[in-house]
Motif scaffolding. Sequence first.
Motif, short mmCIF file in Angstrom:
data_model
loop_
_atom_site.label_atom_id
_atom_site.label_comp_id
_atom_site.label_asym_id
_atom_site.label_seq_id
_atom_site.Cartn_x
_atom_site.Cartn_y
_atom_site.Cartn_z
N CYS A 49 0.42 7.29 -1.51
CA CYS A 49 -0.20 5.98 -1.41
C CYS A 49 -1.33 5.91 -0.39
O CYS A 49 -2.27 5.12 -0.55
N THR A 52 -1.61 0.78 3.03
CA THR A 52 -0.37 0.66 2.25
C THR A 52 0.86 0.64 3.16
O THR A 52 0.87 1.24 4.25
N GLN A 53 1.90 -0.05 2.70
CA GLN A 53 3.17 -0.06 3.42
C GLN A 53 4.10 1.06 2.94
O GLN A 53 5.17 1.26 3.53
N ARG A 54 3.72 1.74 1.89
CA ARG A 54 4.53 2.82 1.35
C ARG A 54 4.25 4.10 2.13
O ARG A 54 3.15 4.65 2.09
N GLU A 55 5.25 4.59 2.86
CA GLU A 55 5.07 5.77 3.70
C GLU A 55 5.33 7.07 2.95
O GLU A 55 4.59 8.04 3.11
N CYS A 74 0.95 0.95 -4.59
CA CYS A 74 0.50 1.23 -3.23
C CYS A 74 -0.23 0.09 -2.52
O CYS A 74 -0.36 0.13 -1.28
N HIS A 131 -1.54 -2.73 -0.32
CA HIS A 131 -0.92 -3.37 0.84
C HIS A 131 -0.76 -4.86 0.65
O HIS A 131 0.07 -5.49 1.31
N GLU A 182 1.01 -5.24 -4.09
CA GLU A 182 1.94 -4.30 -4.71
C GLU A 182 2.91 -5.07 -5.62
O GLU A 182 3.22 -6.24 -5.41
N HIS A 219 7.16 -0.67 -1.88
CA HIS A 219 7.13 0.20 -0.68
C HIS A 219 8.54 0.43 -0.13
O HIS A 219 8.74 1.36 0.66
N LYS A 220 9.51 -0.38 -0.57
CA LYS A 220 10.90 -0.18 -0.14
C LYS A 220 11.79 0.32 -1.27
O LYS A 220 12.99 0.54 -1.06
#
Length: 265
Positions: free
Chosen positions: A10, A17-20, A137, A139, A142, A246-247
């Motif tokens: 992402c 993005t908050q997706r790590e 992805c 921010h 999503e 993202h979670k």
Amino acid sequence: MNMSLWEINCRQHDSRTQREKPFRVVRCEFNYKTNVTDSHLLNSILEKGKELAALVNPRAANYAITPRSYDKILNSCVAGLLSEWLWKKLLNRRGEIVAETEFHHSKTQIDLQVLSSRQKIEVRSSFPRNGIPFAICSHSHEFDVIGPYANHYKPQEIQKDYYVRTLFHLAKVGEQKDIKGRTWPIVERLIDKLQQDGFEAYLTGGATWQMMNDDSISKNKDFIPEDEISLQRLGVASQYRVVPFHKALDTIEVCDIIRENNLKR
């Protein structure tokens, strides 16, 4: 039909993005015009979609809520049936562990069931216009894994054991105005696109009931799901329990959990 794994990083698509972690999706490609097996399958899905659309919407093209048209309901029904078939195909690739459930009423979403445990898997689809990486992805925009309708949400009662997602990229091709002067996008029709070579569907992860029941992971959200097939909620924003992408579990993670829980039985 060809299935392939696509790992989406992402950070390469949205620096905020908050997706790590990378998000692994399964890309499913069909060639309707040049592959007889694909055309046979997709024709069957189209016919079943028309039957389902008639059950969902008995007034067919005369259904009055704008901008919800019969074509959109048909798109949603076809997307739901194809999504169910694809998730079943993926989960059963190492042996049969899930089967489809029968559709009895428009209040019921399309489901799969784990054979050994009778656990339910709810399958929902959406049609992002800006592509799959954007949907996963972004921010600020999503998409989510959609859970239970919030009016039915009871933390102590499991509605479905798993919730999984499918995305179909349908590009914006123009705009139109309704009788009130409001502007609406004109988007590709799924039922047209799938009858071409190179049509793609993406299996994009999911969530467990435990995740839906965890306030640090899930939340309530007001919106109209694009694949909504309940006449009671068409055209009306409703509140759903959701897990933002993202979670969420990616496709491989949710498949592994479903498979592992099946083997424990």
